[in-house]
Design an enzyme around this catalytic site. Structure first.
Site, PDB file in Angstrom:
ATOM      1  N   THR A  73       1.525   4.422   1.577  1.00 22.52           N
ATOM      2  CA  THR A  73       2.341   4.941   2.684  1.00 22.52           C
ATOM      3  C   THR A  73       3.269   3.868   3.230  1.00 22.52           C
ATOM      4  OG1 THR A  73       0.628   6.546   3.257  1.00 22.52           O
ATOM      5  CG2 THR A  73       2.264   6.057   4.953  1.00 22.52           C
ATOM      6  N   CYS A  74       2.779   2.644   3.289  1.00 23.49           N
ATOM      7  CA  CYS A  74       3.580   1.541   3.820  1.00 23.49           C
ATOM      8  C   CYS A  74       4.817   1.289   2.953  1.00 23.49           C
ATOM      9  CB  CYS A  74       2.736   0.277   3.910  1.00 23.49           C
ATOM     10  SG  CYS A  74       1.197   0.500   4.830  1.00 23.49           S
ATOM     11  N   SER A  75       4.635   1.361   1.642  1.00 24.71           N
ATOM     12  CA  SER A  75       5.718   1.064   0.699  1.00 24.71           C
ATOM     13  C   SER A  75       6.617   2.255   0.403  1.00 24.71           C
ATOM     14  CB  SER A  75       5.134   0.556  -0.623  1.00 24.71           C
ATOM     15  OG  SER A  75       4.549  -0.710  -0.445  1.00 24.71           O
ATOM     16  N   LEU A  86       7.972   1.182   5.716  1.00 24.99           N
ATOM     17  CA  LEU A  86       8.995   0.139   5.607  1.00 24.99           C
ATOM     18  C   LEU A  86      10.341   0.697   5.141  1.00 24.99           C
ATOM     19  CD1 LEU A  86       9.951  -2.792   5.795  1.00 24.99           C
ATOM     20  CD2 LEU A  86       8.862  -3.209   3.567  1.00 24.99           C
ATOM     21  N   THR A 130       0.853  -1.189   0.000  1.00 26.86           N
ATOM     22  CA  THR A 130       0.000   0.000   0.000  1.00 26.86           C
ATOM     23  C   THR A 130       0.894   1.246   0.000  1.00 26.86           C
ATOM     24  OG1 THR A 130      -0.211  -0.097   2.400  1.00 26.86           O
ATOM     25  CG2 THR A 130      -1.942  -1.174   1.108  1.00 26.86           C
TER      26      THR A 130
END
Length: 160
Positions: free
Chosen positions: A47-49, A53, A45
């Site tokens: 923001t996560c990517s 992370l 997703t």
């Protein structure tokens, strides 16, 4: 009820890929060590990517220099977590954990309903620091935010 500082990490089995699907219980992951566990609503997703992370990948060596293990968790299957880790060039040692049935997420009291996005039950974005399975720091993001669970914030709040 949401986990609090001073609480023990609940006992749950998670999955990861290492020469096939492996199961590991939280006592094995957390006891006798210092751990940062951060969780994202979903692998791949935005923001996560793009931010969450990658910050832990960038600062991974700094955590290790301080004797802290780093684990990333999402309510995704272990194959998705492995593929996401590979696509993000996650260093060896930063374990990508699958909470595929949201067992730990629910036990922590950090689930959220993302069915409006077609994602079902997911984990809120958070980061915690635990020593020997006891939560010492806990940072849970408000919906749609990414501030307090960043690698930089976690490094700033580690003891010593």
């Amino acid at each position: 009820m949401t986990i609090q500082i001073g609480d023990r990490i609940p006992e749950v089995v998670l999955k990861y890929i290492d020469d096939g699907v492996q199961a590991v219980d939280t006592p094995t992951l957390f006891e006798d060590r210092k751990v940062v566990l951060f969780a994202v609503p979903g692998a791949f997703t935005p923001t996560c990517s793009e931010r969450h992370l990658p910050g832990f990948v960038e600062h991974f060596a700094q955590f290790r220099e301080r004797g802290v293990d780093v684990f990333c968790m999402a309510v995704n299957d272990p194959f998705v977590m492995q593929a996401w880790g590979e696509s993000q060039h996650v260093p060896a040692g930063l374990r990508m954990l699958s909470d595929g049935n949201a067992d730990l997420t629910r036990a922590l009291g950090l689930e959220m309903d993302a069915s409006g996005y077609g994602m079902g039950v997911r984990c809120k974005r958070f980061a915690l620091y635990a020593e020997d399975g006891i939560v010492k720091q806990l940072f849970v993001e408000a919906p749609g935010e990414f501030r307090v669970s960043s690698a930089e914030n976690m490094l700033a709040h580690l003891p010593g």
